[in-house]
Design an enzyme around this catalytic site. Structure first.
Site, PDB file in Angstrom:
ATOM      1  N   GLY A  51      29.227  46.586  59.775  1.00 44.14           N
ATOM      2  CA  GLY A  51      28.854  45.490  59.599  1.00 44.14           C
ATOM      3  C   GLY A  51      29.262  44.954  58.158  1.00 44.14           C
ATOM      4  N   CYS A  78      28.855  53.835  59.832  1.00 42.81           N
ATOM      5  CA  CYS A  78      29.057  52.775  58.848  1.00 42.81           C
ATOM      6  C   CYS A  78      28.085  52.109  58.416  1.00 42.81           C
ATOM      7  CB  CYS A  78      30.066  52.068  59.241  1.00 42.81           C
ATOM      8  SG  CYS A  78      31.124  51.508  57.788  1.00 42.81           S
ATOM      9  N   TYR A  79      27.950  50.901  58.281  1.00 41.22           N
ATOM     10  CA  TYR A  79      26.759  50.068  58.016  1.00 41.22           C
ATOM     11  C   TYR A  79      25.690  50.676  58.721  1.00 41.22           C
ATOM     12  CZ  TYR A  79      24.030  46.000  56.625  1.00 41.22           C
ATOM     13  OH  TYR A  79      23.001  44.952  56.466  1.00 41.22           O
ATOM     14  N   HIS A 197      34.409  55.544  61.576  1.00 42.06           N
ATOM     15  CA  HIS A 197      34.276  54.787  62.904  1.00 42.06           C
ATOM     16  C   HIS A 197      34.725  55.776  64.239  1.00 42.06           C
ATOM     17  CE1 HIS A 197      33.214  50.789  61.644  1.00 42.06           C
ATOM     18  NE2 HIS A 197      33.784  51.218  60.351  1.00 42.06           N
ATOM     19  N   GLU A 199      34.783  54.891  67.348  1.00 44.43           N
ATOM     20  CA  GLU A 199      35.215  54.118  68.314  1.00 44.43           C
ATOM     21  C   GLU A 199      36.574  53.779  68.151  1.00 44.43           C
ATOM     22  OE1 GLU A 199      33.191  53.276  65.978  1.00 44.43           O
ATOM     23  OE2 GLU A 199      33.314  51.379  64.963  1.00 44.43           O
ATOM     24  N   ASP A 256      49.387  39.174  77.498  1.00 47.64           N
ATOM     25  CA  ASP A 256      48.027  38.683  77.882  1.00 47.64           C
ATOM     26  C   ASP A 256      48.162  37.516  78.925  1.00 47.64           C
ATOM     27  OD1 ASP A 256      47.528  40.865  76.291  1.00 47.64           O
ATOM     28  OD2 ASP A 256      47.015  39.335  74.583  1.00 47.64           O
ATOM     29  N   LYS A 395      44.162  45.211  74.601  1.00 47.70           N
ATOM     30  CA  LYS A 395      45.533  45.055  75.070  1.00 47.70           C
ATOM     31  C   LYS A 395      45.987  46.373  76.014  1.00 47.70           C
ATOM     32  CE  LYS A 395      48.496  42.628  73.177  1.00 47.70           C
ATOM     33  NZ  LYS A 395      48.651  41.078  73.404  1.00 47.70           N
TER      34      LYS A 395
HETATM   35  N1  GLN Z   1      29.731  46.529  54.334  1.00 48.51           N
HETATM   36  C1  GLN Z   1      29.504  47.742  54.340  1.00 48.51           C
HETATM   37  C2  GLN Z   1      30.634  48.481  53.206  1.00 48.51           C
HETATM   38  O1  GLN Z   1      31.375  48.080  52.615  1.00 48.51           O
HETATM   39  C3  GLN Z   1      29.739  48.567  55.655  1.00 48.51           C
HETATM   40  C4  GLN Z   1      31.091  48.479  56.164  1.00 48.51           C
HETATM   41  C5  GLN Z   1      31.238  48.657  57.660  1.00 48.51           C
HETATM   42  O2  GLN Z   1      30.221  48.828  58.372  1.00 48.51           O
HETATM   43  N2  GLN Z   1      32.342  48.653  58.109  1.00 48.51           N
HETATM   44  O3  GLN Z   1      30.461  49.781  53.099  1.00 48.51           O
END
Ligand code: GLN
Length: 539
Positions: A51, A78-79, A197, A199, A256, A395
């Site tokens: 996030g 991440c976040y 990430h 994903e 698309d 895509k």
């Molecule tokens: N905002 C947070 C950071 O910059 C997390 C970023 C994210 O989840 N991509 O570390």
């Protein structure tokens, strides 16, 4: 199912797509509605998404600590990792070095989360890297002395903050050169945090890591590709939801919209008319080619509307990209609504795909990156109803759908071309003169790339009119001319992409052709930015 708590990442939906690929059911919920929305579901595990926020700020999104008392596996991405650290007694700080793009993750401790994540190891071919830490035997978490722990895998990072101190019970299982807590685990409670990430496709073994998490959750992941039957069902759904109403479709000739229109055409035949709006922002030869493919080959009713003047007039004096995008979106919809009225159409087909939705701030906590004309540019009081058969797909999935519908490669594997067209490849105000320059340059770039046989390996390649003038010398005279940028990227789902490492000779050939054939241009530069942080298009 696995519940994904969305803290507003651009790639939250991609997590659910990856889990769908391995037949794991998911539900995406906002953090504040987690307990309420999931009370009737069997929750096998929870993923906390990334996030844009900073967990240490007072208004940061968070989740009730009760989540961690539910005794279900949790994976923070991440976040999400930062949330885990913050809530359970660790700490997070702004990083001195930020990481946007590729990084090497050193796996320093064996964990079921990293099973089968060895560069030379394939699932099923060799035993898991440490059987004592396999999910079947999660009491033992120490690596066995006989099994070598993989050295490193490449992962995709997108963060500025980092975990400074891990909560009690956690240990680092992965590090990068920049951060010591790139991956953390409390194996006993089955709580994991990863700063990268999994994903996005650029993370090596990303899908394997998500599979491993599903196994940790007690689920049985198995591959589930898109099939012909699945598409036939979608086509039947379209037929049912349309009934006897007339439908028009916004056809741009891109992958698309072409596939969305063809699906609807398959479903309802002549009840459907595709409308192609010639905005004057298209590339050389596009309108003619489109007519050939859709009316001649597919016998689709195609109406070509010449709206060039309307677009150019509306764009006069406008320089800010978001404003350009919104104006173009609004002009498209104005023209389409006029046509819909003529056809007495109830539905409008659009080729919206998921990245358009998410980049236009399509989920509650996501930031608006850019307004895609077919999402962020829509007026609130539309007279027609939208029919968007591809809204939940990426895509590459759309291309698979096209291939299963037996569409030729010229349709399914065309390079994407943005709805706002060349207008967002001209920095600053759009004028006829700049359009003419960028059109000629673009043709040279595309022709040379095709001649070099690179169409299939590149996601997109194009030229940008940068609006920067520089000094040159031509025939011993001073020249003062335009700077053209070339962008070529590789990607699978456009949520992330790399610039292509094109061969110098090819770049030179393109550059020489541009400055000799398009004399308004003095200088050619090559864009070497990945996404993130750069988006593919410049505006
Ligand atoms: N905002 C947070 C950071 O910059 C997390 C970023 C994210 O989840 N991509 O570390």
């Amino acid at each position: 199912m696995i519940i994904i708590i969305d803290f507003g990442s651009q790639t939250t939906h991609l997590i659910s797509r990856r889990l769908r690929e391995i037949s794991i059911d998911t539900m995406i919920v906002e953090p504040e509605e987690f307990f309420e929305k999931t009370q009737n579901n069997t929750i096998n595990g929870v993923i906390l998404s990334g996030g844009p926020g900073d967990v240490y700020k007072s208004d940061a999104l968070t989740i009730d600590a009760k989540l961690f008392e539910m005794n279900i596996p949790v994976l923070g991405i991440c976040y999400g990792e930062q949330v885990i650290a913050e809530i359970l007694g660790g700490s997070v700080k702004p990083g001195t070095k930020k990481e946007y793009g590729p990084a090497e993750l050193k796996i320093i401790k064996s964990s079921p989360l990293f099973n089968f994540c060895h560069p030379e190891q394939r699932e099923g071919s060799i035993e898991s890297m440490d059987s004592s830490a396999s999910p079947q035997n999660d009491n033992a978490t120490q690596p066995s002395s006989t099994v070598e722990i993989p050295k490193s895998i490449s992962v995709w990072m997108n963060h500025g903050d980092e975990v400074e101190k891990v909560p009690n019970g956690f240990t680092a299982i992965g590090v990068t050169d920049t951060i010591p807590f790139a991956a953390i685990a409390d194996e006993e409670r089955k709580i994991y945090g990863i700063q990268f990430h999994p994903e996005v496709v650029h993370t090596q073994f990303g899908l394997q890591i998500l599979k491993n998490f599903a196994v940790i959750c007690g689920l049985e992941p198995k591959d589930q590709p898109i099939t012909k039957e699945f598409i036939e069902k979608q086509i039947l759904d379209i037929k049912d939801s349309v009934g006897g109403h007339n439908v028009i479709g916004a056809l741009s000739g891109g992958v698309d919209s072409s596939i969305a229109c063809l699906m609807v055409h398959r479903a309802i035949g002549d009840q459907f008319t595709a409308v192609y709006i010639d905005s004057g922002l298209m590339r050389t030869g596009e309108t003619e080619e489109l007519k050939k493919v859709f009316s001649d080959t597919y016998k689709m009713k195609v109406l070509i509307v010449d709206a060039q003047k309307e677009f150019i007039d509306n764009l006069k004096g406008i320089t800010y990209p978001e404003q350009k995008r919104k104006i173009i979106g609004k002009t498209f919809i104005d023209v389409l609504e006029r046509e819909a009225e003529k056809f007495n159409a109830t539905f409008l087909v659009q080729g919206t795909i998921y990245p358009d939705v998410i980049e236009s701030a399509g989920s509650k906590h996501a930031k608006n990156i850019k307004s895609h004309h077919n999402v962020g540019g829509l007026p609130k009081d539309m007279k027609v109803m939208l029919l968007e058969p591809l809204r939940n797909f990426y895509k590459d999935e759309v291309r698979t759908i096209g291939t299963l519908l037996k569409l030729p490669k010229s349709v399914t594997h065309r390079h994407p071309f943005p709805g706002p067209g060349l207008a967002i490849r001209i920095i600053g105000e759009v004028t006829e003169e700049k359009l003419s320059i960028v059109r000629r340059v673009d043709k040279i770039v595309r022709d040379e790339i095709s001649a070099a046989g690179l169409d299939d390996t590149l996601w997109q390649v194009f030229a940008v009119f940068t609006g920067i003038k520089t000094t040159g010398v031509r025939g011993d005279n001073r020249a003062y001319g335009e700077t053209i940028a070339i962008r070529a990227v590789e990607s699978l789902d456009v949520m992330s992409s790399n610039f292509a490492k094109l061969n110098w000779d090819l770049l030179e050939k393109i550059s020489v052709r541009i400055v000799t054939e398009v004399t308004e241009a003095n200088r050619v530069v090559y864009d070497i930015t990945n996404k993130p942080p750069g988006t593919v298009e410049w505006e």
